[in-house]
Design a protein around this motif. Structure first.
Motif, PDB file in Angstrom:
ATOM      1  N   THR A   1     -20.142  72.820 -26.658  1.00 40.00           N
ATOM      2  CA  THR A   1     -19.184  73.612 -25.877  1.00 40.00           C
ATOM      3  C   THR A   1     -19.651  75.045 -25.643  1.00 40.00           C
ATOM      4  OG1 THR A   1     -17.966  74.094 -27.929  1.00 40.00           O
ATOM      5  CG2 THR A   1     -17.212  72.227 -26.599  1.00 40.00           C
TER       6      THR A   1
ATOM      7  N   ASP B   1     -22.295  74.006 -22.609  1.00 35.96           N
ATOM      8  CA  ASP B   1     -21.975  73.072 -21.537  1.00 35.96           C
ATOM      9  C   ASP B   1     -20.478  73.094 -21.259  1.00 35.96           C
ATOM     10  OD1 ASP B   1     -21.847  71.018 -19.753  1.00 35.96           O
ATOM     11  OD2 ASP B   1     -22.874  69.538 -21.000  1.00 35.96           O
ATOM     12  N   ASP B   2     -20.101  73.335 -20.006  1.00 28.85           N
ATOM     13  CA  ASP B   2     -18.688  73.271 -19.638  1.00 28.85           C
ATOM     14  C   ASP B   2     -18.445  72.150 -18.633  1.00 28.85           C
ATOM     15  OD1 ASP B   2     -19.984  74.312 -17.485  1.00 28.85           O
ATOM     16  OD2 ASP B   2     -18.588  75.972 -17.142  1.00 28.85           O
ATOM     17  N   SER B   3     -19.310  71.144 -18.659  1.00 23.05           N
ATOM     18  CA  SER B   3     -19.173  70.011 -17.754  1.00 23.05           C
ATOM     19  C   SER B   3     -17.995  69.143 -18.176  1.00 23.05           C
ATOM     20  CB  SER B   3     -20.455  69.176 -17.765  1.00 23.05           C
ATOM     21  OG  SER B   3     -20.634  68.571 -19.044  1.00 23.05           O
TER      22      SER B   3
ATOM     23  N   ALA C   1     -18.645  67.324 -21.416  1.00 27.43           N
ATOM     24  CA  ALA C   1     -18.536  68.165 -22.608  1.00 27.43           C
ATOM     25  C   ALA C   1     -17.074  68.425 -22.955  1.00 27.43           C
ATOM     26  CB  ALA C   1     -19.276  69.483 -22.385  1.00 27.43           C
ATOM     27  N   ARG C   2     -16.238  68.635 -21.940  1.00 30.53           N
ATOM     28  CA  ARG C   2     -14.814  68.866 -22.207  1.00 30.53           C
ATOM     29  C   ARG C   2     -14.157  67.612 -22.779  1.00 30.53           C
ATOM     30  NH1 ARG C   2     -15.250  71.755 -17.268  1.00 30.53           N
ATOM     31  NH2 ARG C   2     -14.387  70.024 -16.074  1.00 30.53           N
TER      32      ARG C   2
ATOM     33  N   GLY D   1     -21.936  84.139 -23.117  1.00 32.55           N
ATOM     34  CA  GLY D   1     -22.195  82.718 -22.953  1.00 32.55           C
ATOM     35  C   GLY D   1     -23.681  82.419 -22.867  1.00 32.55           C
TER      36      GLY D   1
ATOM     37  N   GLN E   1     -25.370  79.918 -21.117  1.00 30.96           N
ATOM     38  CA  GLN E   1     -25.899  79.672 -19.777  1.00 30.96           C
ATOM     39  C   GLN E   1     -26.000  80.962 -18.975  1.00 30.96           C
ATOM     40  OE1 GLN E   1     -23.266  76.605 -18.214  1.00 30.96           O
ATOM     41  NE2 GLN E   1     -24.780  75.039 -18.674  1.00 30.96           N
TER      42      GLN E   1
END
Length: 459
Positions: A92, A95-97, A100-101, A235, A237
């Motif tokens: 998390t 990755d906020d895809s 991942a959620r 963050g 990314q």
């Protein structure tokens, strides 16, 4: 990490306090001697202590084993959850895809299940004191059943948690890869910024200005501040993206700074070269008037009318070029490198156009002299191009393709009309030359189309 998302591990692992043999012994030692003497026969004869031998000890041992197994299952589940939380936090953080959620949501669901089975385990432990002397067989059996049930529930959730953890492999690997990039990316950006700064210092030491480059480098300072604040604030990314962007821009500044001495030398060289060329074109332009006089004397107006303004236009273009050269020199002296380069480009464009116009006059006279002396050479050259294209169009065919035959037939007719137009006292030789040139260009296009079509068809 805690054992669950709602209960601290210490609370979940609490136990009802119980007195063991060691604690009993310590208590007896601390009693006064008369009281100790009164209690000793009873204490060490078995009264008030765990029954070590006798009826029901086998059942009690089985229940204790069940309790130990449940405790081991509880500990293994707690450890697995702690380890998995690290994996989820790693994913998390990067990755906020949607995948991942979903993983984070499923992990939260496991937390609730773990709370439930953990509470069941704690309740089973608290409900049965296996150290009590007065436990009967039924109570021991209930304790063993409850503890085995708690152990089975813990193991079931642990197995589901393990399968979930295995499914996180691709997400976790991707996240770990990005995390592995983080520190090197930030460090490379910092080092490139330092290299750019050093490069600017070096060119300034040579007496060259680099104000524009220095401004671009200074604009990266806020980005460096954010890099130093770290991924925890911005963050992973975003930090990697920022580091890559800083590296790219700083590298551009460094490269341009290192090329600055070379660029200055190149601009100096171009100034000299273009100044010399302007002088040469100006000299050649002075010879256009005599050439035009010769064209007027020997050929019809159609052969030279478009060249009438060449001397005037050439003089004006050279004048404009000289003005831009002075502006370029001033920009060079002030070390406005971009302005100097732009003005030199304008000078070159002016001189290229003027050079072509001046050359056109002399070339026109030469070509007209040649064709008026021997027109057949031009005719034969054009007919050869047509025949060559016709042979290619008929190769491997009984009849030509209409798409090719039509333009080639038109080319033949056009050539015949151009030749016929030479009849008379003052033929338009320039029209004849432009027509034959146009015919050859048409034929060349047909040839190209034929070859491209056969190449696409594999033959």
């Amino acid at each position: 990490m805690t054992a669950t998302h709602t209960q601290p591990y210490e609370q979940r692992a609490r136990r009802r306090p119980r007195r063991g043999p060691v604690k009993d012994l310590v208590t007896l030692v601390l009693l006064p001697l008369p009281l100790l003497a009164a209690l000793a026969p009873q204490s060490f004869a078995g009264g008030g202590t765990r029954r070590w031998f006798g009826r029901g000890d086998g059942q009690r041992a089985d229940a204790q084993a069940a309790k130990d197994a449940a405790a081991a299952a509880f500990y293994e589940l707690d450890t697995a959850q702690r380890d998995l939380r690290i994996s989820i936090e790693t994913i998390t953080a990067v990755d906020d895809s949607p995948a991942a959620r979903r993983a984070a949501e499923e992990y939260a669901g496991f937390g609730r299940r773990i709370d439930e089975v953990s509470q069941g385990y704690i309740t089973a432990v608290d409900s049965h004191d296996l150290d009590r002397d007065d436990l009967d067989g039924a109570a021991i059996s209930r304790a063993r059943a409850d503890l085995n049930r708690a152990k089975d529930e813990l193991n079931k959730v642990k197995a589901d948690l393990d399968r979930f953890a295995q499914g996180l492999g691709p997400l976790l690997q991707s996240a770990e890869t990005q995390l592995a990039r983080l520190a090197p990316a930030v460090e490379r950006a910092r080092q490139t910024l330092l290299a750019a700064s050093n490069a600017l210092d070096a060119v300034r030491a040579q007496g060259l200005k680099a104000d524009e480059l220095a401004a671009r480098l200074a604009a990266l300072a806020p980005e460096l501040t954010k890099l130093n604040q770290g991924a925890g604030q911005h963050g992973v990314q975003e930090t990697i993206r920022r580091a890559d962007d800083v590296l790219r821009k700083a590298e551009e500044v460094r490269t341009e700074a290192e090329r600055l001495p070379e660029k200055a030398a190149e601009i100096d060289k171009r100034l000299v070269s273009l100044r010399t060329r302007a002088q040469a074109i100006s000299t050649r332009a002075e010879k256009v008037d005599p050439i035009l006089s010769e064209l007027r004397r020997r050929y019809s107006s159609a052969c030279w009318q478009d060249l009438q303004k060449v001397p005037e236009q050439a003089a004006e273009s050279v004048k404009q070029a000289e003005v831009k050269l002075r502006e370029a020199q001033q920009a060079r002296d002030e070390q406005r490198w971009a302005d100097a380069t732009t003005r030199l480009g304008t000078v070159r464009a002016l001189l290229d156009g003027t050079d072509a116009a001046v050359s056109a006059a002399g070339d026109r006279l030469q070509r007209l002299d040649a064709v008026s002396f021997d027109r057949q050479k031009e005719v034969d050259r054009t007919r050869f191009a047509i025949r060559d294209a016709q042979r290619l169009a008929m190769a491997g065919r009984n009849t030509p393709d209409p798409r090719h035959a039509g333009p080639l037939d038109d080319a033949v007719a056009r050539l015949e009309r151009a030749v016929a137009g030479l009849e008379g006292r003052h033929p338009d030789w320039w029209h004849f030359l432009t027509e034959t040139e146009a015919v050859r260009q048409t034929v060349a296009r047909v040839v190209q189309e034929i070859r491209e079509g056969r190449g696409a068809a594999g033959g």
